[in-house]
Structures are given as C-alpha cells and as structure tokens.
Design an enzyme around this catalytic site. Structure first.
Site, PDB file in Angstrom:
ATOM      1  N   GLY A  48       0.801  -1.219   0.000  1.00 28.03           N
ATOM      2  CA  GLY A  48       0.000   0.000   0.000  1.00 28.03           C
ATOM      3  C   GLY A  48       0.834   1.269   0.000  1.00 28.03           C
ATOM      4  CD  GLU A 108       4.006  -9.372   3.455  1.00 24.02           C
ATOM      5  OE1 GLU A 108       3.836 -10.542   3.854  1.00 24.02           O
ATOM      6  OE2 GLU A 108       3.461  -8.917   2.436  1.00 24.02           O
TER       7      GLU A 108
HETATM    8  P1  ATP Z   1       1.392  -3.804  -2.671  1.00 18.20           P
HETATM    9  O1  ATP Z   1       2.686  -4.236  -2.051  1.00 18.20           O
HETATM   10  O2  ATP Z   1       0.218  -4.227  -1.838  1.00 18.20           O
HETATM   11  O3  ATP Z   1       1.250  -4.155  -4.083  1.00 18.20           O
HETATM   12  P2  ATP Z   1       1.982  -1.080  -3.487  1.00 18.20           P
HETATM   13  O4  ATP Z   1       3.148  -0.502  -2.770  1.00 18.20           O
HETATM   14  O5  ATP Z   1       2.210  -1.568  -4.860  1.00 18.20           O
HETATM   15  O6  ATP Z   1       1.336  -2.190  -2.538  1.00 18.20           O
HETATM   16  P3  ATP Z   1       0.102   0.696  -4.747  1.00 18.20           P
HETATM   17  O7  ATP Z   1      -0.854  -0.290  -5.272  1.00 18.20           O
HETATM   18  O8  ATP Z   1       1.084   1.297  -5.665  1.00 18.20           O
HETATM   19  O9  ATP Z   1       0.837   0.052  -3.479  1.00 18.20           O
HETATM   20  O10 ATP Z   1      -0.676   1.898  -4.037  1.00 18.20           O
HETATM   21  C1  ATP Z   1      -1.835   1.702  -3.256  1.00 18.20           C
HETATM   22  C2  ATP Z   1      -2.850   2.790  -3.523  1.00 18.20           C
HETATM   23  O11 ATP Z   1      -2.376   4.025  -3.016  1.00 18.20           O
HETATM   24  C3  ATP Z   1      -3.116   3.042  -4.992  1.00 18.20           C
HETATM   25  O12 ATP Z   1      -4.126   2.220  -5.480  1.00 18.20           O
HETATM   26  C4  ATP Z   1      -3.518   4.503  -5.005  1.00 18.20           C
HETATM   27  O13 ATP Z   1      -4.883   4.629  -4.625  1.00 18.20           O
HETATM   28  C5  ATP Z   1      -2.712   5.111  -3.872  1.00 18.20           C
HETATM   29  N1  ATP Z   1      -1.463   5.746  -4.348  1.00 18.20           N
HETATM   30  C6  ATP Z   1      -0.227   5.209  -4.369  1.00 18.20           C
HETATM   31  N2  ATP Z   1       0.674   6.079  -4.846  1.00 18.20           N
HETATM   32  C7  ATP Z   1       0.018   7.209  -5.149  1.00 18.20           C
HETATM   33  C8  ATP Z   1       0.392   8.495  -5.676  1.00 18.20           C
HETATM   34  N3  ATP Z   1       1.642   8.783  -6.002  1.00 18.20           N
HETATM   35  N4  ATP Z   1      -0.583   9.428  -5.829  1.00 18.20           N
HETATM   36  C9  ATP Z   1      -1.856   9.159  -5.492  1.00 18.20           C
HETATM   37  N5  ATP Z   1      -2.276   7.985  -4.986  1.00 18.20           N
HETATM   38  C10 ATP Z   1      -1.362   7.009  -4.805  1.00 18.20           C
END
Ligand code: ATP
Ligand code: MG
Length: 697
Positions: free
Chosen positions: A108, A391
């Site tokens: 997230g 984690e």
């Molecule tokens: P995971 O390890 O669970 O895959 P992740 O680090 O890939 O997590 P993301 O899916 O990239 O997380 O981000 C989670 C959510 O946070 C996105 O769906 C979006 O709603 C919001 N988000 C992330 N980065 C941004 C950003 N730069 N601007 C606006 N919203 C963001």
C-alpha cells in the site's frame, strides 16, 4: 504575510542530508511530516527518492510535469519521481550503461503506482522506435493483464500485487523503447482457495463475472453472482467501492488483444479461469467406507469440457491417490479431507501455472523484433523492480519468511552498492575516503541460505523424509543445527525472560529491520507444494492448449525431485541480485502514511516502523558520513557567483578557481569543505544554509 518561519522551517529540507541533526530519527520524521502537510510527498537522501503515498490525486504527473523534469539537473528542481526517471534515462543514453530502479516499501506504500508512472513517463517522452512502435503499447498494456491475474484486494491495499515483479525495458541506440521482458516472483497462490475476512481472490474472477458477456458466461457455465462460488465468498467482500470490475474487465479484454492474444487463446484462458471456480464448487460425500465421492456432477461436467480432460479420469484423480510401489500402480482412495486437499492443490496449481504461462506469453509479445538485427547489440536496458516489502504480521508463516529473506538480500545489495558508489565518487574526486560504520546483514542472509546449515537447506532436508518429518521435527533440527546464532532464537534456546514471548512451534529471526517470529505450521507442506501424481497425469492429458503447455509429461517420468518452493525462490533471488548488480542502481523508497488508506493522515508510529524497515537512517548515515553536500563547480558557481564581487557577473577562468575565490570570500573554513576534481564537497549543512540565506538578503 508569511510568518517569521523561513520556508525551510515550514516545508522542511528537500534532501535529508541537509538535516542538521542527521542521526536523529525524530528530526527525520519531523521533516517528512512538514513536507507531507504541504503535499510535498517526495524527499531525497542524496540520490535516493523517498516517497509518501498521498492517497489523493495531486495532479503532479501530467505531461507538463514530465516536460519540467526533462533534461534538468536533479537538484535544481523540487524532488520528484520524474527527476529520477529522467536522470536514469539520461545516464542510460549518455553513458550507455544499463540502469535499474528498485522500488521498495510495504503493502500500500505506492510501489506499483510509481512503477506505472515511470513507464508512462518513458512511453510519453521517449522517441518512438522506427519499427515496431507497438512495443510501447504492449509495455503499457501488459500491466492491466498482470494486475487482473496477480493483484487482489487485501486489508492493506485494494489493489495489492500478490507477486514480485521485475521488468526490463530495452532501448535502441536512439533511446526509443524497442522491447521488454518480465520476471515474476512467488505468486501468492493460496489466495485462489482461501481469503481472509475483508479480502478478495484475484481481480480477474470478479471482472469476468461482472463484465463478461452473457454468451461467454453461458459457455463457461458461470453465474454472474460471485456468491455462487466458494472460492469467492470466504472474504465476504465481493464488491469493493474503489473498484469497478466491469470497466476494468473492458480494459483487460482490450489489453489482451494488444499483447497478441488470439480469440482462441482468450477463450482457452477464460476456460481456465472458469474451471478454477467450478473446481471450488466440487463437493464430496463419504461412502460407507469413508471414501470421498464427487457429488457435484454438473461442475464435473463443465470441468471436463473446459479443461478438455476425460470425465472419469478427473473423477478418479480427485478421489484417489496413485502410488507406484515396486513398479506397480496402486490406487488408494482418499477420505473427505484428503480429497478437499487434492482439489485445492489442483486449483492452486492450475492458476499459478497459468500465471507463469501468462508472463511467458507477454514476454513473447514484448520481445524485441529487432533481436536479430545489428542494432540489437547496441540496446541498453532499464530495469524496474516492484517487489514486496518487509512483512511483520500478528501471525507470520512460510510466505513472510520468503518475503523477508528477499528483503534481506535486497538490503544487502543496497548497502553494498551504496557504499561502493560513495567510495567510487570519493576516489574519482581525489578525496580521502572516511570509513563508515554500518550493519552488514550478510550474517542473516547466510543464516537463511547457506548450504547444509542454512534454514532453507534444513527445511529441504526435512521435506525429503515424507511420512516421518513434521513441522516440529523441522524446528528441532533447526535448534540442533543452528543453536547459538545471534540472529536466531526458539522457545528452547531462549532464556527465561524471552521464553514467555515465544511458543513452542515458533522460531524468531532478528532481521536487519527488526525481530520477526515465524510459526513453523505449514512450512513443510508449503515448501513441498505437492500435487498428487494422478492429478498431474490428468492435466498432462488436457486438450486445453494452455494447460498442455503448463503441465508437461516430463514431470511424470522425471525421477529427480522437483526443486522445493524455498529453493526455487532462493535461486531466482540469486539470479535477480546478479541482474541488479550488473546495472547502475537508483532507488525509490515508498512509505504508507496510515492504515486507513486516507489522505492527510500522518500516523507517526506506522511511519517510524517503515523508516526503520527501509533502512533509511542507515542510508542517511552512509550518505552523510563525510560530506552533507556536493555539487559540480559549474553549478555551484552559477548559483552563488552574485555573492562575490570577483565572480560577479562573470568569472572568466576555470569554474574550480572561481569557486575557490568565492568560498574564500564567504569565509568557509578549511575543515568545512574540500575541493575535488569536478565538485566541491561541503561537510555541514549549516555552511550551505548560510550561503543560501545570503542569496536572499
Ligand atoms: P502492494 O505491495 O500491496 O502491491 P503497493 O506498494 O504496490 O502495494 P500501490 O498499489 O502502488 O501500493 O498503491 C496503493 C494505492 O495508493 C493506490 O491504489 C492509489 O490509490 C494510492 N497511491 C499510491 N501512490 C500514489 C500516488 N503517487 N498518488 C496518489 N495515490 C497514490
Ligand atoms: Mg503493488
């Protein structure tokens, strides 16, 4: 009127190296907080970009923003992901060295979003290739497809990637993207058959049910309502407000076409997705002898058709286990529990192998069509790593063990590369290197991966003793073999005081990021990842072309045991480390500001944990070891020449000499700075701030 606070007090420093008290975690977090409050989500630690998820659309990724960061020097514009994107791309073009952007952070935190923004940046700003312009679309369109099959709603993230991903983008000598390649790591396949409360299965199931056309669903024998499928109801949240499965399905359908799926292939793929749902609805009842019998004929009928296998073979395989003893085949009936286990194992195998197939298929579509031409040799590669962060849950199991081991490896690589590049820069500039104290986590990597004595080796050894070994004998063997390791502890090995916090079925590792206690329950089973022989045989006979590529007959004849899950993972990580080592690294460290997925909330406790897990303080210490600030003579002179009558308005000599005159005029003391070959190095931020403040007077 702006208060007496200077801008620096209000919005913090844009590079943590400029913090006066750089060893203070409190000062670090305060700086993040100030910037976050002002919607400044990006901050540097030298060349490393720290990013805090804003959970709102800040409108900072437009085409104009891209243009603003193109071709400008990293430090002359506010920190931004595009500054990293552009710096990396220019290094690739001018130095012709392969690059890798490593994006890390917990679930997230924004890793996948960052990866997508980077790809978007390259897709929009790089020149189009002379031939095969479709590659650009394919690079972008591979994403929704992989996300449909590999992402799911979890408690932490509505679009959580349940696999690790490394993607190479290849550029030709003109800097145009001409190809790509994806490596995937450890898909969380247990999700196919079970989800925790408030979580979902992989997106594709819901997308197909919501968005699939009537006719398709009829052919697949599916009902629209996810509640009809046992594999979809466990988490009790088929609908998610932030997700539109119907429109997402349209995107995926289109993307499949872009990445070269024929209509037949789409049909074969959907047959598999549907068959997983039907498998979940296969029920068994016990006969008089407590042997399992399939009671759901309709499901079996659909499965037979969708997977292209014999009905009787599949029925037998779901309720019997084939054992080969003394060259003879014996069929031993399964009881209810065993049959359910076999069914779930099949569903997981079918799904995860299909995912692997999908990655291969995408890679074929991304493969540079110029591979044979002479220009191929002059391509350069830019890698993007979007992989799960450290984690620590209430309950940690085999999956967390693998993921945290992966983070240990990446941390080791990071420390190694950062120290190396610091040292190299000092050397190149002719400045004496001052040794830095840092924690080398090699000792923990060894504890996990060493031959014979490492945890994975011991686990594999226990997996070789079916029927005798259990999760607990594995634990005992760990205790016997590892004993007095400073990073390893169990109930038996702990002293009186610590013992209370450890159960008998657990072991604890002291990771670089902190302690994690793992429960051994399920370790053997998950590491073995067994699929009964007759289920494999059945799938090898499948007439579904995708299935027949996923299940190969050689698996049956091969006497050699397949590698265990942990060993496969270990080998793929070693390979990844080699890939990354061969490239120039760049880092994006993502932080999640709160657990509520809400904008504007800065949860200090949560953030402090992440600063620790991401090793940011360590990183800052290494970066600040000698000098807080370094800048090319030209850039330094350009910025501050107005402060000295001899350099203003122009300095005719060498920039280096100009800078020497300038800093002498400003009263820099010899211990405050050093003159390198091309750059000035300034030891303390306050020296720089004083100079900066003088500009404003
Ligand atoms: P995971 O390890 O669970 O895959 P992740 O680090 O890939 O997590 P993301 O899916 O990239 O997380 O981000 C989670 C959510 O946070 C996105 O769906 C979006 O709603 C919001 N988000 C992330 N980065 C941004 C950003 N730069 N601007 C606006 N919203 C963001
Ligand atoms: Mg992700």
């Amino acid at each position: 009127m702006e208060s007496a606070l200077t801008a620096r007090d209000r919005v913090g420093v844009q590079d943590f190296v400029l913090l006066e008290n750089f060893t203070s975690e409190a000062a670090f977090i305060e700086n993040l907080r100030r910037r976050f409050r002002e919607n400044l989500i990006y901050t540097y630690i030298g060349p490393v970009l720290v990013s805090v998820n804003p959970y709102r659309d800040l409108q900072i990724y437009s085409r104009q923003h891209m243009e603003r960061y193109r071709g400008v020097s990293f430090y002359e514009v506010p920190p931004h992901l595009f500054a990293v994107a552009d710096t990396v791309y220019r290094a690739l073009r001018t130095e012709r060295r392969d690059q890798a952007v490593m994006i890390s952070g917990e679930s997230g935190a924004g890793k996948t979003e960052a990866t997508k923004r980077l790809l978007q940046f390259y897709a929009e700003t790089c020149p189009a290739p002379e031939r095969g312009g479709a590659v650009r679309d394919r690079l972008l369109q591979s994403n929704p497809v992989l996300e449909a099959f590999g992402n799911a709603k979890t408690l932490r993230n509505d679009n959580s990637s349940r696999f690790g991903k490394y993607m190479d983008v290849q550029f030709d000598f003109k800097g145009a993207p001409v190809g790509g390649h994806i490596l995937s790591y450890l898909l969380e396949k247990s999700r196919v058959v079970h989800q925790n409360h408030g979580e979902r299965n992989f997106h594709v199931f819901y997308q197909l049910l919501e968005g699939g056309e009537e006719e398709i669903l009829r052919r697949l024998g599916l009902e629209r309502n996810p509640q009809s499928y046992l594999y979809l109801v466990k988490g009790q949240c088929a609908k998610v407000s932030s997700i539109n499965d119907k429109s997402d399905w349209k995107v995926v359908r289109k993307a499949l076409t872009v990445i070269d799926f024929t209509e037949d292939e789409v049909e074969d793929l959907l047959s598999i997705v549907a068959s997983v749902l039907h498998l979940g609805n296969i029920h068994f009842a016990a006969d008089e002898e407590s042997n399992a019998q399939v009671t759901t004929e309709n499901q079996l009928k659909y499965l037979t058709r969708l997977l292209g296998v014999e009905g009787s073979t599949l029925r037998e395989a779901l309720t019997h286990r084939k054992i080969i003893a003394k060259g003879e085949e014996l069929l031993s009936p399964l009881n209810l529990e065993q049959a359910a286990y076999a069914r779930d194992a099949l569903a997981k195998a079918v799904y995860s192998r299909t995912f692997t197939w999908l990655v291969r298929k995408i890679n074929r579509s991304l493969a540079s069509k110029d591979a044979e031409s002479p220009s191929w040799r002059s391509t350069t590669v830019l890698g993007l790593l979007d992989i799960y962060g450290f984690e620590v849950f209430q309950h940690n199991s085999f999956e967390q063990f693998c993921i945290n081991y992966c983070n240990e490896k990446l941390q080791q690589l990071f420390i190694e590369l950062t120290l190396k590049s610091e040292q190299e820069e000092y050397e190149a500039e002719g400045i004496a290197w001052e040794p830095v104290q840092y924690f080398n986590n090699k000792i923990i990597c060894d504890l996990v991966e060493e031959k014979f004595k490492g945890i994975i080796s011991i686990l594999d050894e226990e997996c070789l003793r079916p029927g005798e070994a259990t999760d607990l004998t594995f634990l005992e063997k760990l205790e016997d073999t590892i004993k007095h390791h400073p990073h390893f502890l169990t109930h038996k090995l702990a002293d009186q005081r610590t013992r209370k916090s450890l159960d008998r079925g657990e072991f604890r590792l002291l990771h670089y990021a902190g302690e994690v206690t793992y429960s051994v329950a399920g370790f053997l089973d998950k590491n073995n990842d067994l699929l009964f022989r007759n289920l494999k045989e059945t799938m090898c006979s499948s007439e579904n072309p995708i299935m027949s590529q996923c299940f190969d007959r050689s698996e049956l004849s091969d006497k050699k045991r397949p590698e265990t899950v942990a060993t496969q993972f270990k080998m793929s990580l070693l390979q990844l480390v080699e890939i990354l080592k061969s490239k120039e690294p760049a880092y994006v460290r993502c932080i999640k500001p709160n657990d509520a997925k809400q904008p504007g909330r800065f949860d200090e406790v949560l953030i402090r944990h992440q600063v620790k897990y991401l090793g940011l303080m360590e990183n800052l210490r290494v970066r600040r070891a000698g000098f807080a600030y370094r800048r090319k003579y030209e850039a330094f002179l350009q910025r501050y020449k107005s402060l000295c009558p001899e350099t203003w308005p122009t300095w005719a000599g060498r920039p280096q000499d100009g800078v020497a005159v300038l800093v002498r005029h400003l009263g820099y003391k010899p211990e405050e700075y050093k003159m390198g070959r091309t750059k000035i190095f300034i030891r303390f931020p306050k020296t720089l701030f004083a100079t900066e403040d003088a500009l404003e007077v």
